[in-house]
Design a protein around this motif. Sequence first.
Motif, PDB file in Angstrom:
ATOM      1  N   PHE A   1      75.910   1.191 -68.131  1.00 14.30           N
ATOM      2  CA  PHE A   1      76.116   0.808 -69.525  1.00 14.30           C
ATOM      3  C   PHE A   1      76.383   2.051 -70.380  1.00 14.30           C
ATOM      4  CE2 PHE A   1      72.504  -2.007 -67.984  1.00 14.30           C
ATOM      5  CZ  PHE A   1      73.351  -2.970 -67.460  1.00 14.30           C
ATOM      6  N   GLY A   2      76.649   1.815 -71.639  1.00 13.77           N
ATOM      7  CA  GLY A   2      76.888   2.917 -72.554  1.00 13.77           C
ATOM      8  C   GLY A   2      75.715   3.852 -72.693  1.00 13.77           C
ATOM      9  N   ARG A   3      74.485   3.319 -72.578  1.00 15.62           N
ATOM     10  CA  ARG A   3      73.300   4.160 -72.716  1.00 15.62           C
ATOM     11  C   ARG A   3      72.682   4.488 -71.360  1.00 15.62           C
ATOM     12  NH1 ARG A   3      69.315   3.011 -77.690  1.00 15.62           N
ATOM     13  NH2 ARG A   3      68.370   4.810 -76.650  1.00 15.62           N
ATOM     14  N   SER A   4      73.436   4.379 -70.292  1.00 19.83           N
ATOM     15  CA  SER A   4      72.960   4.808 -68.982  1.00 19.83           C
ATOM     16  C   SER A   4      73.049   6.328 -68.885  1.00 19.83           C
ATOM     17  CB  SER A   4      73.797   4.165 -67.878  1.00 19.83           C
ATOM     18  OG  SER A   4      73.668   2.753 -67.884  1.00 19.83           O
ATOM     19  N   ILE A   5      72.527   6.862 -67.794  1.00 21.31           N
ATOM     20  CA  ILE A   5      72.598   8.302 -67.526  1.00 21.31           C
ATOM     21  C   ILE A   5      73.216   8.468 -66.143  1.00 21.31           C
ATOM     22  CG2 ILE A   5      71.326  10.478 -67.604  1.00 21.31           C
ATOM     23  CD1 ILE A   5      68.896   8.820 -68.574  1.00 21.31           C
ATOM     24  N   VAL A   6      74.133   9.409 -66.022  1.00 23.07           N
ATOM     25  CA  VAL A   6      74.809   9.631 -64.750  1.00 23.07           C
ATOM     26  C   VAL A   6      75.064  11.120 -64.601  1.00 23.07           C
ATOM     27  CG1 VAL A   6      77.111   9.285 -65.759  1.00 23.07           C
ATOM     28  CG2 VAL A   6      76.758   8.863 -63.315  1.00 23.07           C
ATOM     29  N   GLY A   7      75.004  11.602 -63.375  1.00 25.05           N
ATOM     30  CA  GLY A   7      75.270  13.011 -63.119  1.00 25.05           C
ATOM     31  C   GLY A   7      76.321  13.175 -62.036  1.00 25.05           C
ATOM     32  N   VAL A   8      77.289  14.039 -62.265  1.00 22.93           N
ATOM     33  CA  VAL A   8      78.276  14.351 -61.229  1.00 22.93           C
ATOM     34  C   VAL A   8      77.589  15.202 -60.165  1.00 22.93           C
ATOM     35  CG1 VAL A   8      80.468  15.488 -60.736  1.00 22.93           C
ATOM     36  CG2 VAL A   8      80.175  14.230 -62.875  1.00 22.93           C
ATOM     37  N   LEU A   9      77.769  14.853 -58.907  1.00 19.88           N
ATOM     38  CA  LEU A   9      77.071  15.535 -57.819  1.00 19.88           C
ATOM     39  C   LEU A   9      77.514  16.995 -57.718  1.00 19.88           C
ATOM     40  CD1 LEU A   9      77.129  12.819 -55.019  1.00 19.88           C
ATOM     41  CD2 LEU A   9      75.206  13.481 -56.448  1.00 19.88           C
ATOM     42  N   PRO A  10      76.576  17.927 -57.550  1.00 19.75           N
ATOM     43  CA  PRO A  10      76.940  19.343 -57.420  1.00 19.75           C
ATOM     44  C   PRO A  10      77.694  19.600 -56.123  1.00 19.75           C
ATOM     45  CG  PRO A  10      74.588  19.023 -57.026  1.00 19.75           C
ATOM     46  CD  PRO A  10      75.116  17.712 -57.515  1.00 19.75           C
ATOM     47  N   ASP A  11      78.648  20.522 -56.180  1.00 17.89           N
ATOM     48  CA  ASP A  11      79.483  20.801 -55.009  1.00 17.89           C
ATOM     49  C   ASP A  11      78.725  21.498 -53.887  1.00 17.89           C
ATOM     50  OD1 ASP A  11      81.675  19.699 -56.290  1.00 17.89           O
ATOM     51  OD2 ASP A  11      82.332  21.623 -57.117  1.00 17.89           O
ATOM     52  N   ASP A  12      77.633  22.218 -54.225  1.00 17.05           N
ATOM     53  CA  ASP A  12      76.962  23.039 -53.218  1.00 17.05           C
ATOM     54  C   ASP A  12      75.816  22.324 -52.511  1.00 17.05           C
ATOM     55  OD1 ASP A  12      75.492  23.023 -55.614  1.00 17.05           O
ATOM     56  OD2 ASP A  12      74.504  24.916 -55.111  1.00 17.05           O
ATOM     57  N   LEU A  13      75.606  21.038 -52.793  1.00 18.64           N
ATOM     58  CA  LEU A  13      74.541  20.290 -52.125  1.00 18.64           C
ATOM     59  C   LEU A  13      75.130  19.083 -51.406  1.00 18.64           C
ATOM     60  CD1 LEU A  13      71.688  20.113 -54.815  1.00 18.64           C
ATOM     61  CD2 LEU A  13      72.009  21.824 -53.025  1.00 18.64           C
ATOM     62  N   PRO A  14      74.699  18.816 -50.172  1.00 18.57           N
ATOM     63  CA  PRO A  14      75.114  17.579 -49.512  1.00 18.57           C
ATOM     64  C   PRO A  14      74.701  16.373 -50.365  1.00 18.57           C
ATOM     65  CG  PRO A  14      73.991  19.041 -47.968  1.00 18.57           C
ATOM     66  CD  PRO A  14      73.796  19.624 -49.332  1.00 18.57           C
ATOM     67  N   PRO A  15      75.496  15.323 -50.393  1.00 17.66           N
ATOM     68  CA  PRO A  15      75.173  14.174 -51.245  1.00 17.66           C
ATOM     69  C   PRO A  15      73.784  13.593 -50.998  1.00 17.66           C
ATOM     70  CG  PRO A  15      77.398  13.982 -50.378  1.00 17.66           C
ATOM     71  CD  PRO A  15      76.776  15.162 -49.689  1.00 17.66           C
ATOM     72  N   GLU A  16      73.385  13.524 -49.713  1.00 13.62           N
ATOM     73  CA  GLU A  16      72.076  12.954 -49.410  1.00 13.62           C
ATOM     74  C   GLU A  16      70.954  13.817 -49.993  1.00 13.62           C
ATOM     75  OE1 GLU A  16      75.148  11.764 -46.547  1.00 13.62           O
ATOM     76  OE2 GLU A  16      74.390  13.717 -47.215  1.00 13.62           O
ATOM     77  N   LEU A  17      71.131  15.132 -49.980  1.00 14.71           N
ATOM     78  CA  LEU A  17      70.134  16.030 -50.539  1.00 14.71           C
ATOM     79  C   LEU A  17      70.100  15.912 -52.057  1.00 14.71           C
ATOM     80  CD1 LEU A  17      68.051  18.266 -50.066  1.00 14.71           C
ATOM     81  CD2 LEU A  17      69.923  19.925 -50.128  1.00 14.71           C
ATOM     82  N   ALA A  18      71.273  15.856 -52.677  1.00  9.70           N
ATOM     83  CA  ALA A  18      71.331  15.698 -54.125  1.00  9.70           C
ATOM     84  C   ALA A  18      70.669  14.394 -54.555  1.00  9.70           C
ATOM     85  CB  ALA A  18      72.778  15.742 -54.602  1.00  9.70           C
ATOM     86  N   LEU A  19      70.904  13.323 -53.801  1.00 10.74           N
ATOM     87  CA  LEU A  19      70.301  12.029 -54.120  1.00 10.74           C
ATOM     88  C   LEU A  19      68.782  12.108 -54.066  1.00 10.74           C
ATOM     89  CD1 LEU A  19      70.574   9.014 -54.703  1.00 10.74           C
ATOM     90  CD2 LEU A  19      70.865   8.624 -52.256  1.00 10.74           C
ATOM     91  N   ALA A  20      68.256  12.779 -53.048  1.00 15.50           N
ATOM     92  CA  ALA A  20      66.805  12.910 -52.917  1.00 15.50           C
ATOM     93  C   ALA A  20      66.208  13.677 -54.090  1.00 15.50           C
ATOM     94  CB  ALA A  20      66.466  13.615 -51.605  1.00 15.50           C
ATOM     95  N   VAL A  21      66.914  14.704 -54.570  1.00 21.16           N
ATOM     96  CA  VAL A  21      66.421  15.488 -55.707  1.00 21.16           C
ATOM     97  C   VAL A  21      66.534  14.708 -57.003  1.00 21.16           C
ATOM     98  CG1 VAL A  21      66.760  17.605 -57.047  1.00 21.16           C
ATOM     99  CG2 VAL A  21      66.982  17.662 -54.567  1.00 21.16           C
ATOM    100  N   TYR A  22      67.686  14.091 -57.229  1.00 20.17           N
ATOM    101  CA  TYR A  22      67.882  13.332 -58.454  1.00 20.17           C
ATOM    102  C   TYR A  22      66.902  12.168 -58.558  1.00 20.17           C
ATOM    103  CZ  TYR A  22      72.296  15.667 -59.661  1.00 20.17           C
ATOM    104  OH  TYR A  22      73.249  16.574 -60.032  1.00 20.17           O
TER     105      TYR A  22
END
Length: 338
Positions: A145-166
């Motif tokens: 939604f308009g008031r949701s929060i989203v982050g573009v995944l960092p290039d230096d972290l594997p997606p699965e690792l970024a997901l675990a941190v986020y």
Amino acid sequence: MSGSVGLSRVVEPAGVLPQAAWRLNASPEIGPDEVRIRVQRLNLDAASYRQLAQKHEGDGEKIRAEVLEIVETRGKMHNPVTGSGGMLIGVVEQVGPESPLGVKPGDRVATLVSLTLTPLRITDGLKAWDGLSEQVPAEGTAILFGRSIVGVLPDDLPPELALAVYDVCGAPALVDRVVRGYREPTVLVLGGAGKSGSLSLAAAKRAGARTQAIVVSEAERDTLARVGVADQIAIADARNPVEVAASFDRPAEITVVCVDVPGCEHGAILATAPGGTVIFFSMATSFSAAALGAEGLAADVTMLVGNGYVPGHAEFAVDLLRTTPAVRALFEARVAGD
């Protein structure tokens, strides 16, 4: 206002926000300020996954079937027992012309809002998931939604690792904020060897606190000792108030609850010094038990609900991971185990 917070997606009951709704409309057709995500992976929150695994005695097929049933019935991943969900990663497919989120089609992103309020549709039957881990390979669509929060995944972290941190990034950011309101406090983390617990310890230590942790086993103690973010570690049952309170010589100014089982409220309160702060990050927390327990113990403590959002929380958590190699190693081992 109604579009920005997702009211148009609520099917029942009428008049509530998406998180409180029993059922959402997960249609992939988007409104002018919505964003559609092509789902790649879900991360079930720890309390929800533990409940499902215990209910089905570790039977992955039954766990998978119930997750599918919840999503199909409710239009979102909202565990009706724990009240919790998780988060997801995916690729932006379509952006409404009035969306303020600043993403574009093709961006690989993590949703930084709970699955309990995210319209979700699963299209692959979760066929690539064995039901035995919190991370769930998936295909489908999700709506922001308009008031949701989203982050573009960092290039230096594997997606699965970024997901675990986020998934737990709100915890260390809030711990940092609270620690900086004290002068060299002692911070005690219940569940210090987990994802939110280890990052909370790292944040507290960076902010100048003396750090203590309670873990449930010798294996967790040894793992956390190698990470080096806890000055003292004790083995105790976080559900046993007397055991928790007796684990260290004196109470902590700040106690952080990161344990994904119920019944840890009173131990956290007893372990906290008068005038101190208890931060509850576990979705297994009973807030009535916390409030009434503090009253019954005549405990003069401030109790905070970790709501998962602090401005800059995702960047803060990723920076902790980048600058604390041992914490990153702990996360990588956790992801590999999943």
